[in-house]
Enzyme design. Sequence first.
Site, PDB file in Angstrom:
ATOM      1  N   ASP A 166       0.829  -1.210   0.000  1.00 51.23           N
ATOM      2  CA  ASP A 166       0.000   0.000   0.000  1.00 51.23           C
ATOM      3  C   ASP A 166       0.867   1.265   0.000  1.00 51.23           C
ATOM      4  O   ASP A 166       0.519   2.272  -0.632  1.00 51.23           O
ATOM      5  CB  ASP A 166      -0.879   0.047   1.253  1.00 51.23           C
ATOM      6  CG  ASP A 166      -1.721  -1.190   1.458  1.00 51.23           C
ATOM      7  OD1 ASP A 166      -1.399  -2.239   0.869  1.00 51.23           O
ATOM      8  OD2 ASP A 166      -2.697  -1.128   2.215  1.00 51.23           O
TER       9      ASP A 166
ATOM     10  N   GLU B 168      -7.700 -10.256  -4.510  1.00 52.82           N
ATOM     11  CA  GLU B 168      -7.469 -11.392  -3.605  1.00 52.82           C
ATOM     12  C   GLU B 168      -8.656 -12.342  -3.539  1.00 52.82           C
ATOM     13  O   GLU B 168      -8.625 -13.307  -2.773  1.00 52.82           O
ATOM     14  CB  GLU B 168      -7.111 -10.875  -2.214  1.00 52.82           C
ATOM     15  CG  GLU B 168      -5.770 -10.150  -2.192  1.00 52.82           C
ATOM     16  CD  GLU B 168      -5.480  -9.486  -0.857  1.00 52.82           C
ATOM     17  OE1 GLU B 168      -4.298  -9.369  -0.503  1.00 52.82           O
ATOM     18  OE2 GLU B 168      -6.431  -9.060  -0.165  1.00 52.82           O
TER      19      GLU B 168
END
Length: 769
Positions: A358, A488
């Site tokens: 991130d 994901e």
Amino acid sequence: MKNYIKADEWKIIEEGFDPHYNKISESIFSLGNGRMGQRANFEEAYSGDTLLGNYVAGVYYPDKTRVGWWKNGYPEYFAKVLNAANWIGIDVVIDGEQLDLAKCEVFSFRRELNMKEGYLKRDFSAKTASGKEVKVEAIRFCSMADDETGAIKYTLTPLNFSGAITLTPSIDGDVVNKDSNYDEKFWDEVSKVSQSDGGYILMRTKKTGFEVATGMRFSVLQNHGATEPIVQAIEKEKYVAAKVDVQAKQGESITMVKYAANLSSQNYKPEELIEQLSDTLNRISIKGIDTMLAEQAAAWAEKWKHNDIIIDGDVSAQQAIRFNIYQLNQTYTGEDDRLNIGPKGFTGEKYGGSTYWDTEAYCVPFYLSTAPQKVTRNLLLYRYKQLGKAIENAQLLGFKNGAALYPMVTMDGTECHNEWEITFEEIHRNGAIAFAIYNYVRYTGDEAYLGDYGFEVLLGIARFWSQRVNWSEDRQQYVMLGVTGPNEYENNVNNNWYTSTIATWCMQYTVDVADKIKAADPEKYAVLVSKVSLNEETEFGRFRDIIQKMYYPYDEKRQVFLQQDGYLDKEQILVKDLPASERPINQKWSWDRILRSCYIKQADVLQGIYFFEDQYDIDTIRRNFDFYEPRTVHESSLSPCVHAILAAKLGDEARAYEFYLRTARLDLDDYNNDTEDGCHITSMAGTWMAVVEGFGGMRVRDGKLVFQPFIPEKWSSFSFHIGFRGALLNIKVSKEGVQIKNASDVETTVLVYGKEQSVKANDELLIEA
């Protein structure tokens, strides 16, 4: 979605106390200063549902992993930032009854986070079981001017009685982490002292041996004047306090001012911690809380001068963007290259407080534009200093010759994520780290970084990619098998388009950087080649062969990049056709059902298009956006911002605004029912990107800033600050046009709506609509 936060441009306001929302509010009203932080727990005791949290940056513990079976390459531990000693406690007892909002009748309550000046204020009135009514006003902050300190001003007024009141300021080191495996506690007490005006505890983490000294000083005023209360020092295991007895009179206030400091062995020799703690407490208590608050306001004013975004005509949007910017500034200041940005910052325990991709993918653009250059450079140096660990991580998985696999989750460079589909397969994180180097150099022009640090990291990553692909005799192309992309909700897929795309880009960029260093400084390049044992002909030859012959899944019929092989074998039911009762699917469906669905957690193909948009024409971007967005459930906090930016580029104002508001108010409105675990700090940088890169259309091309702005219908204007290569620009977009003010001594050239404009030093320019 919750909607209990009151609209205000500069404040986050909660009126009325709903215990069902308390943990959400504890996250939203959290405080921090880059060095320490805490959730918005009450000072007085609270027996209701709460998640206690005080954190000291960089202090972590290698908690045991829990997996059903062990495989080669699994990490040995999950690193987590620890819940540290609770310094905010001020227990209140009224004629023998403990003040506890879970047990009292609360007939007024207001919690207010003042983002402009950087403090949390709470006011409430409550009635005890015996009918005694009190009014409380509490102000506290973590100092941005003195980042190891904080202070509280706690004022209590009896409304309908006179009697005995006991205030007990404390430091409680007997804390736990909610996410602790096996309910293990992570701290041992080293020493403690309790005195009539304060005290301290020195704690040491198990295994890692970090030492943190937490101390307090306090004073008491009665009816705004000095008083001499009866004070009794208290010491228990991992706990120091002072019991302060005061005879209260109806209508007369009692004020306790509590000063605190957290000092870590990361920054001081262990044997010096107590002396340094004492000096720090002396300094701030002499200074006084009013002076500290003034310093706090000044520090925040300086920050807002560089990174405020002003939105006219939409209070909800204005409040949201400032909240996101505020939390980012509380979390990371860039002063220490050993620190990084956890997805929850100082607001909760989830994700261990560790570093993820991130930072590079979402946070770097924010800090590049709004902070001094060294801040982003320190984020990059954090990874450079962990290159050796990244090479070790790759070796554990069987890679050789200096190949580097950066961890998905880390504190010190060691991989500590114990889910195989993440640890072994979500390897695209390597690409984000390489892209951050490219992004930094593109933005700052600091090409020296490449020779000094960047090339070594890029080569290690490129070496990994070159070994991770394999040749397919059937396809006569290179393929990338067994990966998990940014989405994901897919595991162990073959040929994820984004992963393959960023892998070949990394290899090409590494070769380009090598050529650039060689041309600029042949001697430095020769030293680097020797240092990293580079065989240019062999290794770069393989890189080029992979780049030329890489396989990327593509659907000819729809003319879109396929997320991975077999994606179209899935049943293609769009998100709009999902019943609301089944969302979020990560809380309503089995994992097996999610994996077999076509639903996308966050931008995957679109993440690649966002990174490399200059490689694709507008029709290609539109086709892919229109195909993938309707299949995206946005159940990652990182998802809406990328979609907002691409929607803005496509001129889809309605969807750009919808996605912006969703990412901006993700925590304030608790969109995904998970804010109680902590705020989504790293996605907050995506909120800034949605405004600046989305509505502002800002890009960097050929060493110049480019703007292609438009205004959402609900806004009358918006403006933002951009620091770029020594120039400090304020960009204001209105119905009349674009106004650019240069508040620096550096002249710069920008492109607005495709036309080059010169902005002179300390001057302004108006481009009419």
